[in-house]
Design a protein around this motif. Structure first.
Motif, mmCIF file in Angstrom:
data_model
loop_
_atom_site.group_PDB
_atom_site.id
_atom_site.type_symbol
_atom_site.label_atom_id
_atom_site.label_comp_id
_atom_site.label_asym_id
_atom_site.label_seq_id
_atom_site.Cartn_x
_atom_site.Cartn_y
_atom_site.Cartn_z
ATOM 1 N N GLY A 1 -11.226 -0.030 -1.893
ATOM 2 C CA GLY A 1 -11.669 0.652 -0.679
ATOM 3 C C GLY A 1 -10.869 1.919 -0.508
ATOM 4 O O GLY A 1 -10.755 2.711 -1.450
ATOM 5 N N ARG A 2 -10.267 2.088 0.639
ATOM 6 C CA ARG A 2 -9.458 3.307 0.821
ATOM 7 C C ARG A 2 -7.983 3.024 0.637
ATOM 8 O O ARG A 2 -7.152 3.917 0.809
ATOM 9 N N VAL A 3 -7.628 1.810 0.328
ATOM 10 C CA VAL A 3 -6.215 1.431 0.200
ATOM 11 C C VAL A 3 -5.813 1.301 -1.267
ATOM 12 O O VAL A 3 -6.503 0.649 -2.048
ATOM 13 N N ARG A 4 -4.726 1.945 -1.627
ATOM 14 C CA ARG A 4 -4.186 1.793 -2.980
ATOM 15 C C ARG A 4 -3.050 0.786 -2.955
ATOM 16 O O ARG A 4 -2.056 0.993 -2.258
ATOM 17 N N LYS B 1 -6.909 0.972 -6.554
ATOM 18 C CA LYS B 1 -7.450 1.395 -5.270
ATOM 19 C C LYS B 1 -8.643 0.519 -4.907
ATOM 20 O O LYS B 1 -9.630 0.473 -5.628
ATOM 21 N N SER C 1 0.849 -1.194 0.000
ATOM 22 C CA SER C 1 0.000 0.000 0.000
ATOM 23 C C SER C 1 0.879 1.235 0.000
ATOM 24 O O SER C 1 2.086 1.160 0.251
#
Lengths: 105, 105
Positions: free
Chosen positions: B63-66, B61, B29
């Motif tokens: 959710g909120r994680v790339r 990406k 991430s």
DNA sequence: TCAATGGTCAAGTTTTAGCTTCACTATTTA
DNA sequence: TAAATAGTGAAGCTAAAACTTGACCATTGA
């Protein structure tokens, strides 16, 4: 010592990549090398110093003329860097089954 | 489009080369990638944008994680650039009999 | 639902790379 | 030997690259 860092930085500049192309089939003096560019001889000399430090060219001053020629050492550093990493990178991709999209925006 | 220029420029930076090394055996991430560096998350994001534009990584990406992973496309550009030039450069050196010194200062 | 987490955007600062000017040396040619 | 040629060195300018700040949005876990 020639490092991958130096080679990458040296070849990151368009003028220097062009100089390398122009040296492919003939050695050139600093002036001859400078001719096509809208740039002072001093600037060209600085580019050459960077290429030489990276092991991409060799230069020799004979009389008042400095002759510049390709030095494959720098290229080898580049190839080895790529060769050393590709199997690892490829293997990892195979393992994951390329879960990300194939298009590079 | 991925150009040799982009790849060279991207890999000319020490932080970005290090990021590539760290992505060799696992996807990471943005935060995980950022952890070892004394640098803001924003700066890391900017480095990643450069690596992605050069075709050296792919990101997705969820959710909120790339998630960031190696993309061998950029490496191939590099290898092809080197492969295309080496025979020409080598041939020229052979022809001249390597008239310059063998030491690179 | 609301605080924490993970990341992004726009704008600004700092540092570095590319370039110039000007003064200078060494070599060659007239 | 004097003028032209080829290049170098030190210093400074400028523009681009690297990085920061601060405000913000979306997702997730408590």
């Amino acid at each position: 010592m020639t490092t991958a860092a130096q080679v990458f930085q040296a070849l990151g500049d368009a003028t220097r990549r062009d100089m390398m192309e122009r040296l492919t089939d003939t050695a050139l003096s600093v002036s001859a090398l400078a001719a096509p560019y809208d740039m002072t001889l001093t600037a060209v000399g600085q580019h050459l110093a960077i290429l030489e430090a990276a092991g991409l060219i060799k230069t020799e001053k004979i009389g008042r003329v400095r002759s510049c020629a390709i030095n494959p050492a720098g290229l080898e550093v580049l190839e080895q860097w790529a060769r050393a990493r590709r199997p690892l990178w490829q293997r990892r991709l195979d393992r994951l089954g390329d879960m990300l999209d194939e298009d590079d925006a």
